[in-house]
Write an enzyme that holds these catalytic residues in place. Structure first.
Site, PDB file in Angstrom:
ATOM      1  N   GLY A   9      55.724   5.350 -42.309  1.00  7.32           N
ATOM      2  CA  GLY A   9      55.703   6.482 -43.236  1.00  7.32           C
ATOM      3  C   GLY A   9      54.262   6.962 -43.357  1.00  7.32           C
ATOM      4  O   GLY A   9      53.502   6.965 -42.375  1.00  7.32           O
ATOM      5  N   GLY A  12      51.668   3.902 -42.796  1.00  6.10           N
ATOM      6  CA  GLY A  12      51.801   3.339 -41.453  1.00  6.10           C
ATOM      7  C   GLY A  12      51.357   4.335 -40.382  1.00  6.10           C
ATOM      8  O   GLY A  12      50.676   3.968 -39.424  1.00  6.10           O
ATOM      9  N   LYS A  78      58.336  -0.102 -47.293  1.00  9.77           N
ATOM     10  CA  LYS A  78      58.369  -0.358 -48.734  1.00  9.77           C
ATOM     11  C   LYS A  78      58.746  -1.815 -48.938  1.00  9.77           C
ATOM     12  O   LYS A  78      59.590  -2.354 -48.197  1.00  9.77           O
ATOM     13  CB  LYS A  78      59.437   0.520 -49.400  1.00  9.77           C
ATOM     14  CG  LYS A  78      59.050   1.963 -49.467  1.00  9.77           C
ATOM     15  CD  LYS A  78      58.300   2.259 -50.739  1.00  9.77           C
ATOM     16  CE  LYS A  78      57.787   3.691 -50.717  1.00  9.77           C
ATOM     17  NZ  LYS A  78      56.651   3.894 -51.612  1.00  9.77           N
ATOM     18  N   LYS A 185      45.513  -5.895 -57.573  1.00  8.50           N
ATOM     19  CA  LYS A 185      46.159  -4.610 -57.250  1.00  8.50           C
ATOM     20  C   LYS A 185      47.513  -4.521 -57.954  1.00  8.50           C
ATOM     21  O   LYS A 185      47.894  -3.456 -58.458  1.00  8.50           O
ATOM     22  CB  LYS A 185      46.309  -4.476 -55.729  1.00  8.50           C
ATOM     23  CG  LYS A 185      47.052  -3.235 -55.259  1.00  8.50           C
ATOM     24  CD  LYS A 185      46.124  -2.120 -54.837  1.00  8.50           C
ATOM     25  CE  LYS A 185      46.773  -0.755 -54.658  1.00  8.50           C
ATOM     26  NZ  LYS A 185      47.549  -0.574 -53.458  1.00  8.50           N
ATOM     27  N   SER A 253      52.897   6.322 -56.363  1.00  5.14           N
ATOM     28  CA  SER A 253      53.907   6.161 -55.315  1.00  5.14           C
ATOM     29  C   SER A 253      55.294   5.983 -55.930  1.00  5.14           C
ATOM     30  O   SER A 253      56.294   6.476 -55.398  1.00  5.14           O
ATOM     31  CB  SER A 253      53.559   4.984 -54.408  1.00  5.14           C
ATOM     32  OG  SER A 253      53.379   3.816 -55.171  1.00  5.14           O
TER      33      SER A 253
HETATM   34  O1  KPL Z   1      48.505   2.346 -55.748  1.00  3.08           O
HETATM   35  C1  KPL Z   1      48.810   3.306 -56.428  1.00  3.08           C
HETATM   36  C2  KPL Z   1      50.198   3.822 -56.259  1.00  3.08           C
HETATM   37  O2  KPL Z   1      50.477   4.962 -56.634  1.00  3.08           O
HETATM   38  O3  KPL Z   1      51.017   3.051 -55.717  1.00  3.08           O
HETATM   39  C3  KPL Z   1      47.851   3.852 -57.453  1.00  3.08           C
HETATM   40  C4  KPL Z   1      46.571   3.044 -57.420  1.00  3.08           C
HETATM   41  C5  KPL Z   1      48.468   3.786 -58.819  1.00  3.08           C
HETATM   42  C6  KPL Z   1      47.427   5.245 -57.118  1.00  3.08           C
HETATM   43  O4  KPL Z   1      48.382   6.223 -57.338  1.00  3.08           O
END
Ligand code: KPL
Length: 300
Positions: A9, A12, A78, A185, A253
């Protein structure tokens, strides 16, 4: 070097394209036929953060076995699809170092059900990418990437991955504490993604409004407590707020997934925090509620 990208996607295609531009022999694997057709016929088109556009020749297929045996595989599906995608790609992964830079907890463990633990290199990346249409991505932003050997002492694989990515323009460090980096993260995603997906707001609203700050802080504090129970000391809500400010105009996301009616990564983020909290006898009511609301939104 023969490289396969499992799940091509936005991220990738970006990483595969950059590696191909640096001389690697890259095959992009994805389930979306129209996207794969354009990639295989025309190459991957990348719009850089500065607005430059280039098209890089790559091979692309929906059938992993067409890639043949590879030296390096990047898993970018995903998180909900990790195990199935790696199982499908198993025949080409026998000699490969398998890298995951996916969001959420549990991806290295899923990959290690299919390949040797020693072959797994895990990490996190702050690069952003958006799929604009078949074969075309926008490299939305650059940031640090960190990798490390997840299950054992590094035997040089993580260094090699970092060198290849850095040479391709994705500046990458090696960390001896990669599990903690992944938790850091996760704490950011737990604080930002579900709330922005449900409220349909840009990331910046979670730092710039009182209800946003309350939600982010409560979700991240719970995540920090669960991480502590597993032996990882995290930076906490201040860091997640910093990221919300730094990505203020992003649609997270998870918001993109909910808005597009796609399955989200909730089970690897807030949902996994709830499951792990239960194991440690901790209460995480904010994450439980966020996870249930996203599950509900997914059924629409
Ligand atoms: O990693 C992110 C996501 O959207 O998955 C952040 C850091 C929140 C940035 O949009």
């Amino acid at each position: 070097m023969r490289v396969a990208v499992v799940g091509s996607g936005a991220m990738g295609s970006l990483f595969g394209g950059l590696l191909a531009a640096d001389g690697a022999d890259v095959t992009l694997i994805d389930v979306r036929e129209p996207h794969v057709d354009v990639l295989d016929r025309e190459g991957v088109t990348i719009e850089s953060p500065e607005g430059e556009v280039r098209t890089i020749p790559v091979a692309a297929t929906t059938d992993p076995e067409e890639a043949g045996a590879v030296d390096l595989a990047l898993v970018f599906v995903k998180a909900v699809h990790t195990r199935e995608a790696v199982e499908d790609a198993a025949p080409i992964l026998r000699e490969a170092t398998v890298v995951t830079l996916q969001n959420g907890l549990g991806n290295p463990e899923e990959i290690a059900t299919v390949v040797d633990e020693g072959a797994v290199v895990a990490g996190v990346t702050a690069h952003g990418s958006t799929l604009l249409g078949p074969g075309r991505v926008r490299h939305a932003g650059r940031g640090p990437t960190t990798v490390g050997s997840y299950f054992s002492e590094d035997d040089g694989r993580a260094e090699l991955v970092a060198d290849r990515l850095t040479s391709a323009g994705v500046e990458t460090d090696v960390s001896p504490e990669i599990e903690r980096e992944i938790w850091e993260k996760v704490a950011v995603n737990v604080g930002i993604n579900a709330a922005t997906a449900l409220a349909r707001v840009e990331n910046g609203r979670l730092d710039g409004t009182e209800p946003g700050r309350r939600l982010l802080e409560a979700a991240v504090e719970e995540c920090v407590a669960v991480a502590a129970a597993e032996g990882h000391e995290l930076r906490g809500p201040a860091h997640a707020r910093e990221v919300a400010r730094a990505t203020a105009t992003n649609r997270s996301s998870m918001r993109q997934d909910v808005e597009a009616g796609r399955p989200t990564e909730i089970e690897r983020l807030n949902g996994e925090i709830v499951r792990r909290a239960e194991r440690h006898g901790l209460e995480v009511p904010v994450n439980r509620t966020l996870a249930d609301l996203v599950r509900l939104a997914e059924t629409e």
